[in-house]
Design a protein around this motif. Sequence first.
Motif, mmCIF file in Angstrom:
data_model
loop_
_atom_site.group_PDB
_atom_site.id
_atom_site.type_symbol
_atom_site.label_atom_id
_atom_site.label_comp_id
_atom_site.label_asym_id
_atom_site.label_seq_id
_atom_site.Cartn_x
_atom_site.Cartn_y
_atom_site.Cartn_z
ATOM 1 N N TRP A 34 31.879 41.435 37.396
ATOM 2 C CA TRP A 34 32.840 41.322 36.307
ATOM 3 C C TRP A 34 34.015 42.283 36.531
ATOM 4 N N GLY A 35 33.701 43.521 36.909
ATOM 5 C CA GLY A 35 34.753 44.510 37.156
ATOM 6 C C GLY A 35 35.646 44.116 38.321
ATOM 7 N N ALA A 36 35.035 43.631 39.402
ATOM 8 C CA ALA A 36 35.826 43.206 40.562
ATOM 9 C C ALA A 36 36.729 42.035 40.186
ATOM 10 N N TYR A 37 36.216 41.104 39.401
ATOM 11 C CA TYR A 37 37.027 39.966 38.967
ATOM 12 C C TYR A 37 38.229 40.442 38.156
ATOM 13 N N GLN A 38 38.015 41.432 37.304
ATOM 14 C CA GLN A 38 39.101 41.945 36.460
ATOM 15 C C GLN A 38 40.202 42.604 37.304
ATOM 16 N N VAL A 39 39.823 43.385 38.314
ATOM 17 C CA VAL A 39 40.828 44.146 39.066
ATOM 18 C C VAL A 39 41.427 43.366 40.232
ATOM 19 N N LEU A 40 40.749 42.362 40.745
ATOM 20 C CA LEU A 40 41.285 41.627 41.891
ATOM 21 C C LEU A 40 42.224 40.508 41.488
ATOM 22 N N ASP A 41 42.334 40.224 40.204
ATOM 23 C CA ASP A 41 43.336 39.303 39.685
ATOM 24 C C ASP A 41 43.351 37.972 40.443
ATOM 25 N N PRO A 42 42.240 37.220 40.444
ATOM 26 C CA PRO A 42 42.176 35.996 41.239
ATOM 27 C C PRO A 42 43.161 34.907 40.799
ATOM 28 N N LEU A 43 43.634 34.960 39.581
ATOM 29 C CA LEU A 43 44.596 33.960 39.108
ATOM 30 C C LEU A 43 46.042 34.406 39.324
ATOM 31 N N ASN A 44 46.219 35.564 39.957
ATOM 32 C CA ASN A 44 47.554 36.113 40.236
ATOM 33 C C ASN A 44 48.416 36.237 38.987
ATOM 34 N N THR A 45 47.817 36.653 37.910
ATOM 35 C CA THR A 45 48.577 36.788 36.664
ATOM 36 C C THR A 45 49.560 37.947 36.713
ATOM 37 N N THR A 46 49.315 38.938 37.587
ATOM 38 C CA THR A 46 50.225 40.078 37.662
ATOM 39 C C THR A 46 51.251 39.921 38.768
ATOM 40 N N ALA A 47 51.130 38.872 39.576
ATOM 41 C CA ALA A 47 52.033 38.699 40.725
ATOM 42 C C ALA A 47 53.296 37.952 40.318
ATOM 43 N N THR A 48 54.066 38.519 39.415
ATOM 44 C CA THR A 48 55.294 37.878 38.969
ATOM 45 C C THR A 48 56.449 38.165 39.919
#
Length: 166
Positions: A48-62
């Motif tokens: 769960w923690g890895a999923y939160q920090v690895l941003d698989p949906l690229n929500t922070t890659a603007t």
Amino acid sequence: MAAAVFILVLLATLALAITLLTTQSETSHARDTLGSRAYQAARTGLDWGAYQVLDPLNTTATSGSANLPNCPGVAGNVCPTAAAPSSSSMPTTPFNSSVLSGIAVTLACSCADYTEVGRNIRVYQLRATATSGSGVGAVERQLSARVAYCRDPNGNPASQPPYGCY
């Protein structure tokens, strides 16, 4: 007559010893099972923690210069340090209808930023602690992992995940 009393006492002692041994064995087996469940819950916490920090949906890659994902529950772009990691509880909803019900998982997270060949890299240290019960009957398992997230400010969003590193 004395021999009969002796044999009865001996058999009663033997029965008591067998009962105690069986009870200890069952208690030990139950604690082993609970320990295995706590281990699996801790693994789930790391996932769960890895999923939160690895941003698989690229929500922070603007953009290539956008902030890198941070530890769960931490606002802003400043990393929690190893000396003062952030702490967040994993949602218990997924456990409600499983054998992991009643196990609490806490995730501690710290991170550090690096630049390598023009790429921005954030390395996360995750530690999941799963706890079940309290007092003498408590069982706890702790697992840790290190994961990294990379963003290339010069990456081509058309040919790879937005600003991903290859």
